[in-house]
Design a protein around this motif. Sequence first.
Motif, short mmCIF file in Angstrom:
data_model
loop_
_atom_site.label_atom_id
_atom_site.label_comp_id
_atom_site.label_asym_id
_atom_site.label_seq_id
_atom_site.Cartn_x
_atom_site.Cartn_y
_atom_site.Cartn_z
N GLU A 185 -0.49 -23.99 -8.67
CA GLU A 185 -1.12 -24.19 -8.06
C GLU A 185 -2.21 -24.97 -7.82
OE1 GLU A 185 -5.02 -21.46 -9.07
OE2 GLU A 185 -3.68 -19.96 -7.01
N ALA A 186 -2.92 -24.67 -6.25
CA ALA A 186 -3.67 -25.86 -6.32
C ALA A 186 -5.60 -26.66 -7.33
CB ALA A 186 -4.17 -26.10 -5.10
N GLY A 187 -5.18 -27.34 -7.35
CA GLY A 187 -6.27 -27.50 -8.48
C GLY A 187 -7.96 -27.44 -7.28
N CYS A 188 -8.71 -26.69 -8.88
CA CYS A 188 -9.76 -25.91 -7.99
C CYS A 188 -10.94 -26.59 -8.19
CB CYS A 188 -9.91 -24.58 -8.82
SG CYS A 188 -11.26 -23.76 -7.37
N GLU A 232 -18.07 -19.64 -12.69
CA GLU A 232 -17.17 -18.51 -12.76
C GLU A 232 -17.22 -16.74 -12.37
OE1 GLU A 232 -14.13 -19.46 -15.51
OE2 GLU A 232 -13.25 -21.20 -14.62
N LYS A 238 0.68 -22.62 -14.84
CA LYS A 238 0.34 -21.64 -15.28
C LYS A 238 1.12 -20.33 -16.03
CE LYS A 238 -3.28 -19.99 -13.71
NZ LYS A 238 -4.86 -18.97 -12.62
N ILE A 279 -14.78 -26.26 -9.44
CA ILE A 279 -15.67 -25.09 -10.06
C ILE A 279 -16.89 -24.87 -10.10
CG2 ILE A 279 -15.85 -23.30 -11.60
CD1 ILE A 279 -12.92 -23.46 -12.23
N LEU A 312 -9.31 -16.88 -8.83
CA LEU A 312 -8.70 -18.28 -9.41
C LEU A 312 -7.95 -17.33 -10.17
CD1 LEU A 312 -8.94 -20.71 -8.88
CD2 LEU A 312 -10.94 -21.19 -10.65
N ASP A 313 -7.97 -16.19 -10.90
CA ASP A 313 -6.62 -15.07 -11.23
C ASP A 313 -6.75 -14.27 -11.36
OD1 ASP A 313 -5.41 -14.57 -13.54
OD2 ASP A 313 -7.01 -14.34 -15.56
N GLY A 334 -6.25 -14.06 -21.05
CA GLY A 334 -6.24 -15.01 -22.32
C GLY A 334 -5.49 -15.94 -23.00
N ARG A 335 -4.97 -16.47 -21.48
CA ARG A 335 -3.70 -17.45 -22.00
C ARG A 335 -4.63 -18.94 -21.36
NH1 ARG A 335 -1.00 -16.59 -16.04
NH2 ARG A 335 -3.80 -16.32 -15.61
N GLY A 336 -5.46 -19.02 -20.81
CA GLY A 336 -5.77 -20.26 -21.07
C GLY A 336 -6.57 -21.06 -22.32
N VAL A 385 -2.72 -26.58 -11.30
CA VAL A 385 -2.73 -26.40 -12.48
C VAL A 385 -1.06 -25.71 -12.31
CG1 VAL A 385 -4.26 -24.87 -13.75
CG2 VAL A 385 -5.27 -26.08 -12.59
N VAL A 442 -2.51 -22.38 -18.90
CA VAL A 442 -2.85 -22.64 -18.26
C VAL A 442 -3.18 -24.45 -18.23
CG1 VAL A 442 -4.71 -22.68 -16.48
CG2 VAL A 442 -4.32 -20.52 -17.91
N ASN A 452 -10.55 -12.13 -12.69
CA ASN A 452 -11.30 -13.26 -13.41
C ASN A 452 -10.98 -14.91 -14.22
OD1 ASN A 452 -13.34 -13.61 -15.19
ND2 ASN A 452 -12.58 -12.36 -17.29
N PRO A 453 -11.25 -15.27 -13.38
CA PRO A 453 -12.50 -15.93 -12.77
C PRO A 453 -12.19 -15.55 -11.32
CG PRO A 453 -11.54 -17.62 -13.05
CD PRO A 453 -11.34 -16.90 -13.92
P1 ADP Z 1 -6.32 -16.39 -18.51
O1 ADP Z 1 -7.66 -15.39 -18.12
O2 ADP Z 1 -5.11 -15.99 -18.83
O3 ADP Z 1 -6.78 -17.27 -19.01
P2 ADP Z 1 -7.02 -17.91 -15.81
O4 ADP Z 1 -5.97 -18.00 -14.48
O5 ADP Z 1 -7.62 -17.52 -16.02
O6 ADP Z 1 -5.36 -17.17 -17.05
O7 ADP Z 1 -7.52 -19.59 -16.23
C1 ADP Z 1 -7.84 -20.08 -17.44
C2 ADP Z 1 -9.11 -19.90 -16.56
O8 ADP Z 1 -7.88 -21.94 -16.25
C3 ADP Z 1 -9.99 -20.33 -15.69
O9 ADP Z 1 -11.20 -19.84 -16.32
C4 ADP Z 1 -10.46 -21.66 -14.91
O10 ADP Z 1 -11.77 -21.96 -15.23
C5 ADP Z 1 -9.06 -22.15 -15.06
N1 ADP Z 1 -8.58 -22.66 -13.89
C6 ADP Z 1 -7.10 -21.13 -13.58
N2 ADP Z 1 -6.99 -21.61 -12.53
C7 ADP Z 1 -7.71 -23.14 -11.88
C8 ADP Z 1 -7.00 -23.67 -11.00
N3 ADP Z 1 -6.16 -23.38 -9.87
N4 ADP Z 1 -8.23 -24.45 -10.43
C9 ADP Z 1 -8.55 -24.94 -11.86
N5 ADP Z 1 -9.44 -24.09 -12.43
C10 ADP Z 1 -8.23 -22.95 -12.87
#
Ligand code: ADP
Length: 399
Positions: free
Chosen positions: A107-110, A115, A46, A112, A220-221, A53-55, A44, A68, A207-208
């Motif tokens: 970052e490594a993917g996850c 959340e 980021k 999920i 994850l965040d 609220g980047r996503g 991912v 994201v 969050n999350p």
């Molecule tokens: P923001 O809160 O600024 O939108 P987040 O880090 O919470 O940023 O990322 C938004 C969403 O992206 C998360 O709720 C999650 O679903 C997904 N995400 C973030 N990091 C990863 C990761 N490493 N692998 C898979 N999904 C991710």
Amino acid sequence: MNIHEYQAKAVLKSYGMPVLAGQVVQSPDEARDAVRALGGKLCVVKAQIHAGGRGKGHFLDHPDLGGVKLVHSPDEAKAVAYDMLDRVLVTKQTGPKGRVVHKLYVEAGCDIERELYFSLLVDRTLRRIVIVASDAGGTSIEDMAAKTPEKIHKVSVDPALGLADHQARELATRIGLHGPLINGFAKVARSAYEAFVALDASLVETNPLVVTKQGDLVALDAKMAFDDNGLFRHRELLELRDESEEDPREREAERFGLSYVGLDGTIGCMVNGAGLAMATMDIIREEGENPANFLDVGGGASKEKVAAAFRILLADPHIEGILVNIFGGIMRCDLIAGAVIDACQKTGCRVPLVIRLAGTRVKEGMALIEKSGLDAIVATDLGDAARKIVAAVRARRAA
Ligand code: ADP
Ligand code: MG
């Protein structure tokens, strides 16, 4: 002071918080290499800005791209990094102007499964650190509080006893965790609490926090903010500061020991005392205009401080008028009047200026202003001052 997600993850990890492997990068090539180093699989990318609220956000010149982005190969990461770096990302928290992205976290993917929401903050009424958790992760806590307040669970921590394991486990069950995840959650809570206390934090938020398909808990965040008044005890944290994310006006004010908060209005305020500054902002609003700032010059404002305050106010392109409101207690009105006259003569004041002085040596102060020939409107009290600056700003606008 706020820090970036990648920094917060490193800090929290050192206290035992589970996070995924990742690398911060500043160029498309570095992004490609980072994915390779992470095994070349799902990753991912980021955007690192001091706003959430980047996503769900979007880039100004790429409306389909959020902050994201999942990538499946090193080359894809390179292309995505190219579209994100040095571009403007707009999110719910940045406002319409957005923020320029200078760094990315790869970052490594996850995988999920669920959340969750998890944070620590100071409850001022309870005067305790409160741990907040919810099974509605991914949603902002503000939206949750508005729409589904029953999903927000909290425990407060007695500062003398510290966080008890049973408190954390109980919170875990309330958000629907079972089996080994209950102890996993207690470990997450303990590490976050220890970091919070040890570093004088004002906020830890993940969050999350997710439950992975493999059954692990992972942050994850991550977001962390620190109490500025505690920073002198943590010199190492100062290295995490990113001044490009801060309001340049606030930085300049800090150098001169002024308390300054930039706002969106058009009337600049120069006031002594936080309470009087608040009252001044309120009364400007009562009169139908908005303050451009909160500015407390403090008790012993010197010529240099007053001059710096004027420079900061006048550097704001939105400013249409300045209201100086000083109550001289320890501060002498004639000293302030001299400093204001001096600053105006040196900087040149391009907008209407209203001065209200009261208290110690006010007569002498007023006499100085009159004698100086300064192009200022003098007011007798706070209400009079607000009416006069609003009238002057509106007359200038109409002209
Ligand atoms: P923001 O809160 O600024 O939108 P987040 O880090 O919470 O940023 O990322 C938004 C969403 O992206 C998360 O709720 C999650 O679903 C997904 N995400 C973030 N990091 C990863 C990761 N490493 N692998 C898979 N999904 C991710
Ligand atoms: Mg988030």
